[in-house]
Design a protein around this motif. Sequence first.
Motif, PDB file in Angstrom:
ATOM      1  N   ARG A 606      -1.437 -28.945  42.593  1.00 40.59           N
ATOM      2  CA  ARG A 606      -2.039 -30.017  41.799  1.00 40.59           C
ATOM      3  C   ARG A 606      -2.716 -29.442  40.560  1.00 40.59           C
ATOM      4  O   ARG A 606      -2.563 -29.979  39.447  1.00 40.59           O
ATOM      5  CB  ARG A 606      -3.043 -30.790  42.651  1.00 40.59           C
ATOM      6  N   ASN A 609      -0.002 -28.427  38.091  1.00 38.91           N
ATOM      7  CA  ASN A 609       0.672 -29.569  37.461  1.00 38.91           C
ATOM      8  C   ASN A 609      -0.194 -30.198  36.377  1.00 38.91           C
ATOM      9  O   ASN A 609       0.282 -30.506  35.275  1.00 38.91           O
ATOM     10  CB  ASN A 609       1.021 -30.622  38.521  1.00 38.91           C
ATOM     11  N   ILE A 610      -1.490 -30.415  36.687  1.00 33.07           N
ATOM     12  CA  ILE A 610      -2.401 -30.999  35.698  1.00 33.07           C
ATOM     13  C   ILE A 610      -2.493 -30.094  34.469  1.00 33.07           C
ATOM     14  O   ILE A 610      -2.447 -30.546  33.318  1.00 33.07           O
ATOM     15  CB  ILE A 610      -3.793 -31.224  36.316  1.00 33.07           C
ATOM     16  N   THR A 612      -0.324 -27.792  33.417  1.00 38.53           N
ATOM     17  CA  THR A 612       0.935 -27.741  32.677  1.00 38.53           C
ATOM     18  C   THR A 612       1.100 -28.963  31.786  1.00 38.53           C
ATOM     19  O   THR A 612       1.507 -28.856  30.619  1.00 38.53           O
ATOM     20  CB  THR A 612       2.121 -27.645  33.663  1.00 38.53           C
ATOM     21  N   GLN A 613       0.786 -30.137  32.327  1.00 33.75           N
ATOM     22  CA  GLN A 613       0.897 -31.363  31.534  1.00 33.75           C
ATOM     23  C   GLN A 613      -0.048 -31.334  30.332  1.00 33.75           C
ATOM     24  O   GLN A 613       0.331 -31.729  29.219  1.00 33.75           O
ATOM     25  CB  GLN A 613       0.591 -32.573  32.417  1.00 33.75           C
ATOM     26  N   ALA A 614      -1.281 -30.860  30.557  1.00 35.73           N
ATOM     27  CA  ALA A 614      -2.249 -30.798  29.457  1.00 35.73           C
ATOM     28  C   ALA A 614      -1.804 -29.808  28.392  1.00 35.73           C
ATOM     29  O   ALA A 614      -1.942 -30.071  27.182  1.00 35.73           O
ATOM     30  CB  ALA A 614      -3.621 -30.418  30.004  1.00 35.73           C
ATOM     31  N   GLU A 615      -1.269 -28.678  28.801  1.00 31.18           N
ATOM     32  CA  GLU A 615      -0.829 -27.665  27.840  1.00 31.18           C
ATOM     33  C   GLU A 615       0.354 -28.166  27.022  1.00 31.18           C
ATOM     34  O   GLU A 615       0.450 -27.906  25.817  1.00 31.18           O
ATOM     35  CB  GLU A 615      -0.482 -26.369  28.575  1.00 31.18           C
ATOM     36  N   GLU A 616       1.269 -28.903  27.664  1.00 31.55           N
ATOM     37  CA  GLU A 616       2.395 -29.459  26.926  1.00 31.55           C
ATOM     38  C   GLU A 616       1.927 -30.527  25.936  1.00 31.55           C
ATOM     39  O   GLU A 616       2.420 -30.607  24.808  1.00 31.55           O
ATOM     40  CB  GLU A 616       3.406 -30.060  27.912  1.00 31.55           C
ATOM     41  N   LYS A 617       0.968 -31.333  26.364  1.00 30.11           N
ATOM     42  CA  LYS A 617       0.451 -32.403  25.504  1.00 30.11           C
ATOM     43  C   LYS A 617      -0.336 -31.839  24.323  1.00 30.11           C
ATOM     44  O   LYS A 617      -0.171 -32.284  23.171  1.00 30.11           O
ATOM     45  CB  LYS A 617      -0.432 -33.338  26.330  1.00 30.11           C
ATOM     46  N   ASN A 683      -9.572 -34.903  32.996  1.00 26.74           N
ATOM     47  CA  ASN A 683      -9.346 -35.395  31.633  1.00 26.74           C
ATOM     48  C   ASN A 683     -10.428 -36.418  31.256  1.00 26.74           C
ATOM     49  O   ASN A 683     -10.181 -37.611  31.110  1.00 26.74           O
ATOM     50  CB  ASN A 683      -7.955 -36.023  31.522  1.00 26.74           C
ATOM     51  N   THR A 711       4.064 -23.096  42.994  1.00 25.72           N
ATOM     52  CA  THR A 711       4.797 -24.287  42.572  1.00 25.72           C
ATOM     53  C   THR A 711       6.194 -24.338  43.181  1.00 25.72           C
ATOM     54  O   THR A 711       6.831 -25.393  43.200  1.00 25.72           O
ATOM     55  CB  THR A 711       4.928 -24.331  41.036  1.00 25.72           C
TER      56      THR A 711
END
Length: 715
Positions: A606, A609-610, A612-617, A683, A711
Amino acid sequence: MADLLIELFSEEIPARMQARARADLKRLVTDGLVQAGLTYASAGAFSTPRRLTLTVEGLNDHSPTTREERKGPRTDAPEKALDGFLRSTGLTRDQLEARDDKKGQVWFATITKEGRPAADIVAEVLEDAIRNFPWPKSMRWGAGSLRWVRPLHSILCILSDEAGANTVDLTVNGITAGNTTRGHRFMAPDAFTVSNFDDYAAKLRRSRVMLDAEEREAEIRQQCDNLTFARGWTVVPDDALLSEVAGLVEWPVALMGVIEDRFLDLPPEVLQTSMKEHQKFFSTLNPKTGRIEGFITVANIETPDDGATILAGNQRVLAARLSDAAFFYENDLREANSGMTAWADGLNSVTFHNKLGSQSDRVARIAALAREIAPLVGADPNQAEQAARLAKLDLRSAMVGEFPELQGTMGRYYALAAGHDTAIADAARDHYSPLGPSDEVPTAPVSVAVALADKLDTLTGFWAIDEKPTGSKDPFALRRSALGVIRLIMENSVQSGLTNLFERLFAARRVLTRDTDLNENTALISAGVQGVIQPEDTEVALQLLSFLHDRLKVYLRDQGIRHDIIDAVLAQDGNDDLVQVVNRATALNAMLTTTDGQNLTQGLKRASNILTQAEEKDGVEYSFGADHKFAETDEERGLFTALDTAEPAIKTAMKNEDFPAAMTAIAALRAPIDAFFEAVQVNTDSQIVRRNRLNLLSRIREAGRQIADFTRIEG
């Protein structure tokens, strides 16, 4: 309901083909019956040297009538489309029905298949099975076109129920099915009729035929034990030979003989191999002397003289065989005593592979590699090199020429005869091992060094010339070599990175094959030729390492470690140290069997995943800067404290390769991580707090990455 009995009676079926033939007969017939609409309760297949038998119980006496609706083309489709549909259904246009469909009117066909009697289906299925039987080798005889393993003499095929037995109407290649068979070729050759399987099996036994191969094996084993017990000897176990002999006789009669004194000085492996390969004899051991002093032959007949004539004949043949073996051994010993130089020279003329040079070239490479590996396994480098130079010499001996399966075994005897140290002689015997997943792994340091060198030379050689296994094809047994390397490394705890070793080997091979003739390899490798490692050397080294990883996954799955756990560990640095990989995977597997371990994994995933999403955004990497002073909740502060304790503990444990301790340290994060995610919104609106929390998640991710890529773990 009816019972089906089938017997295909022929000349002798080779013993090695019988087990597969039983399975094939059962599969072909039962699959065919089911596809034709029949069901059955049970089925069993049997074999003797002269017959294949199948019994099917609880068979339907009639297949059901079936109706199938099939959708065809539109009613306004071209005539060719309609004609094709009619041909596929076997109907005429007036038998079709037009129905409304979302795209207009469409033709529908209703195909009715009437049920058929079981006898008709059996005849059809059995004929197809006989004509298309998958024998490894088959033959034609006479004027017919049928191919069978040996000439087929008769077919027994009956369906029986409460009303009696009926012969199935079937003729194949001029052979008409009946209800008769024959017993033992010599002791009960006359034909007799049967009415069902029980009647068939009972009459065969009275006619001196044991139908069940497992029963024949048990009978042979019991007779052998009885004979040796009476003399105070024991039978040398050999399950493969037992299975083969059971396929050679219909009525086993064991007879025991004694080996002449003049042959008792031959190595026991020579005696056992000669008797097994040439005569199909079981070896018998005298526990008092520790020598093989007798043999047991299994006849296929009872004789008035209780087998005396048979035993005398076998004794004469055995004496001739062992005389040859003694001659080979004496000549080989003379060569061994003279230093085996002729054998060493002879390896120059034996090609190992046209792109990899002669056996002599290969021996030189293995010797150099064994010397390099020796310190890693605690072996003396000089002994390892000397053992490697001797290990293949017995390939030129007369004994190995006669019995190739004795290669290595005879090498040990010849090395001892030449006055070499026991460790060197043992390495000559052991360097082929392990040959399979159940074969014993060498543990003596010199043996391990030479065995590893032998297999690594094979793997790097064929990878260098791009001769890799593809699909099910592996003509050079490279998968077996890879598994051998893995077992040698694991069971002897050989800790070393393989990537650099592979790179250097590929670099050296590139220099040799580019700049020199293959015949010069011996001198060059002995001088320590090394090439400068190029990118192509690294690439092929990583390809070979990946191949070893694939074999390692199979090895670990057999030990109950899940594939995703293995992948999670292999994704980390240091995956070319196979001992470390396995130790990590074993410790991780143990942790994941606990509730804490499973919950921790979910928390780590978890967090990842959080993050990775933040880094991509955001387009940035959150990997540092988490600060206690920006923590707003007790749960955040608790996680900071837990990480401050766990991170150095994990780092120290991983450095010391104490993987259970590392698992214990990271497992302590389970509760703080759970509490953090329960109470904290990562967030949040405050960008300072959000960045701090994301950097805190980065610490969680990095703590896990020290151990594995969590992962990749499923569930």
